[in-house]
Design an enzyme around this catalytic site. Structure first.
Site, short mmCIF file in Angstrom:
data_model
loop_
_atom_site.label_atom_id
_atom_site.label_comp_id
_atom_site.label_asym_id
_atom_site.label_seq_id
_atom_site.Cartn_x
_atom_site.Cartn_y
_atom_site.Cartn_z
N GLY A 288 2.82 -1.24 4.35
CA GLY A 288 2.84 0.19 4.05
C GLY A 288 4.26 0.67 3.80
O GLY A 288 4.81 0.51 2.71
N GLY A 289 4.88 1.21 4.84
CA GLY A 289 6.20 1.83 4.72
C GLY A 289 7.22 0.99 3.97
O GLY A 289 7.94 1.51 3.09
N GLY B 1 2.59 1.97 10.88
CA GLY B 1 3.53 3.08 10.73
C GLY B 1 4.27 3.44 12.01
O GLY B 1 4.90 4.48 12.10
N SER C 28 3.55 -2.44 10.32
CA SER C 28 5.00 -2.52 10.50
C SER C 28 5.59 -3.86 10.06
O SER C 28 6.49 -4.40 10.72
CB SER C 28 5.38 -2.19 11.95
OG SER C 28 4.96 -0.87 12.26
N GLU D 3 -5.35 -5.29 10.69
CA GLU D 3 -4.33 -4.27 10.90
C GLU D 3 -4.57 -3.57 12.22
O GLU D 3 -5.36 -2.62 12.29
CB GLU D 3 -4.39 -3.24 9.78
CG GLU D 3 -4.14 -3.81 8.40
CD GLU D 3 -3.52 -2.77 7.48
OE1 GLU D 3 -2.44 -3.04 6.97
OE2 GLU D 3 -4.10 -1.69 7.33
N HIS E 121 -9.39 1.05 5.20
CA HIS E 121 -8.10 1.21 5.87
C HIS E 121 -8.27 2.11 7.08
O HIS E 121 -9.06 3.06 7.04
CB HIS E 121 -7.08 1.81 4.89
CG HIS E 121 -5.70 1.77 5.44
ND1 HIS E 121 -5.25 2.71 6.33
CD2 HIS E 121 -4.68 0.89 5.27
CE1 HIS E 121 -3.99 2.40 6.68
NE2 HIS E 121 -3.63 1.30 6.04
N ASN F 197 0.87 -1.18 0.00
CA ASN F 197 0.00 0.00 0.00
C ASN F 197 0.90 1.23 0.00
O ASN F 197 1.51 1.55 1.02
CB ASN F 197 -0.88 -0.05 1.26
CG ASN F 197 -1.71 1.20 1.44
OD1 ASN F 197 -1.78 2.06 0.57
ND2 ASN F 197 -2.36 1.30 2.60
N TRP F 198 0.98 1.88 -1.15
CA TRP F 198 1.92 3.01 -1.27
C TRP F 198 1.37 4.27 -0.61
O TRP F 198 2.07 5.27 -0.50
CB TRP F 198 2.24 3.28 -2.75
CG TRP F 198 2.95 2.16 -3.44
CD1 TRP F 198 3.31 0.94 -2.90
CD2 TRP F 198 3.41 2.14 -4.80
NE1 TRP F 198 3.94 0.18 -3.85
CE2 TRP F 198 4.02 0.88 -5.03
CE3 TRP F 198 3.35 3.04 -5.86
CZ2 TRP F 198 4.58 0.52 -6.25
CZ3 TRP F 198 3.90 2.68 -7.09
CH2 TRP F 198 4.52 1.43 -7.27
N LYS F 199 0.11 4.27 -0.23
CA LYS F 199 -0.52 5.43 0.41
C LYS F 199 -0.31 6.69 -0.45
O LYS F 199 -0.24 6.58 -1.67
CB LYS F 199 -0.01 5.60 1.84
CG LYS F 199 -0.18 4.30 2.65
CD LYS F 199 0.06 4.45 4.12
CE LYS F 199 -0.13 3.10 4.82
NZ LYS F 199 0.04 3.18 6.25
N GLU G 226 -6.59 4.45 8.22
CA GLU G 226 -6.38 5.89 7.96
C GLU G 226 -7.64 6.51 7.37
O GLU G 226 -7.98 7.67 7.66
CB GLU G 226 -5.16 6.09 7.03
CG GLU G 226 -3.87 5.85 7.81
CD GLU G 226 -2.73 5.30 7.00
OE1 GLU G 226 -2.76 5.39 5.76
OE2 GLU G 226 -1.79 4.77 7.62
P1 PGA Z 1 2.91 0.07 7.76
O1 PGA Z 1 1.45 0.29 7.17
O2 PGA Z 1 3.46 -1.19 7.13
O3 PGA Z 1 3.68 1.30 7.36
O4 PGA Z 1 2.77 -0.07 9.24
C1 PGA Z 1 0.58 -0.78 7.00
C2 PGA Z 1 -0.72 -0.31 6.40
O5 PGA Z 1 -1.14 0.80 6.70
O6 PGA Z 1 -1.34 -1.04 5.61
#
Ligand code: PGA
Length: 251
Positions: free
Chosen positions: A234-235, A173, A213, A167, A95, A9-11, A97
């Site tokens: 994500g990251g 993050g 993470s 999640e 998600h 997930n590149w956000k 966020e």
């Molecule tokens: P993260 O994000 O790997 O940076 O913790 C995961 C996500 O939001 O899907």
């Protein structure tokens, strides 16, 4: 047998050229991986160009959100058929966020999930508790609420097309990942919910990713858990080396 699925997930990261470069690197590094399903989820503005890069490869593409209406006066929104025409096969919905920052609710997640399924796209539906909820012993009740309401009213066949991403919000993050045991406990619980909503065979067939993470050095132990079928990353999906190492460490 549930096939491992790793999705990046590149956000809100990567402009057009950066997206093309990252997709190219991933395609080249992972071209011979057949045992892991690999999905990348660039921002909307990069979807069509990334599709050009990964077309005819083993890399699939997803979007990060969608709107449920077919078309019309919904400024700023993107429809399922637009995603499909850009080359998406998957779409993340719910998600944390989006739930925390943009007012996403179980009801809107449910509408988006149904709209995606109608268009033949596969939803990656995110569920998970916040830190205070975990501290207050509410992990299972929050996850139950997310699963039952976000996925309500789906036929058995539709449910089989869903990927669930567990999640825990406190792990996203933050560098704090759930331990393999914490992840396994909730994944197993989600499977028990699916069994109650449908049946055991379905519960055993639906893939459940862990997210929060995930890195090259913790994916192995997470994926070794019986009910963990992959990861939403994500990251670590923003750097080709770490994303490719995560995929390879699943083999
Ligand atoms: P993260 O994000 O790997 O940076 O913790 C995961 C996500 O939001 O899907």
């Amino acid at each position: 047998m549930r096939r491992v699925i790793i999705a990046g997930n590149w956000k809100m990261n990567k402009n057009l050229q950066e997206s093309i470069d990252l997709a190219n690197f991933i395609k080249r590094s992972l071209f011979d991986i057949a045992d892991v399903e690999i999905v990348i989820c660039p921002p909307f503005t990069s979807l069509s160009d990334v599709e050009e890069v990964i077309m005819d490869s083993n890399i699939k593409m997803g979007a990060q959100d969608v709107y449920w209406e077919k078309e019309g006066a919904f400024t700023g929104e993107i429809s399922c058929s637009m995603l499909k025409s850009a080359g998406c096969e998957y779409c993340i919905v719910g998600h944390s966020e989006r739930r925390l920052l943009f007012g996403e609710t179980n009801e809107t997640v449910n509408k988006k999930t149904k709209a995606l399924l109608r268009e033949g796209l596969k939803p990656i539906v995110c569920v998970g508790e916040k830190l205070e909820e975990r501290k207050n012993g509410r992990t299972f009740s929050v996850v139950k609420d997310h699963v039952e309401k976000s996925l309500s009213g789906l036929t058995r066949d539709q449910m089989l097309k869903i990927i669930i991403a567990y999640e825990p919000v406190w792990a996203i993050g933050t560098g704090l990942n759930a331990t393999k045991d914490e992840a396994q406990e909730v994944h197993k619980y989600i499977r028990s919910l699916l069994k109650a909503m449908y049946d055991e065979e379905l519960a055993k067939s639906v893939r459940i990713q862990y997210g929060g993470s995930v890195k090259p050095d913790n994916i192995k132990e997470l994926i070794s858990q019986e009910d963990v079928d992959g990861a939403l990353v994500g990251g670590a999906s923003l750097k080709a080396d770490s994303f490719c190492a995560i995929v390879k460490n699943c083999l």
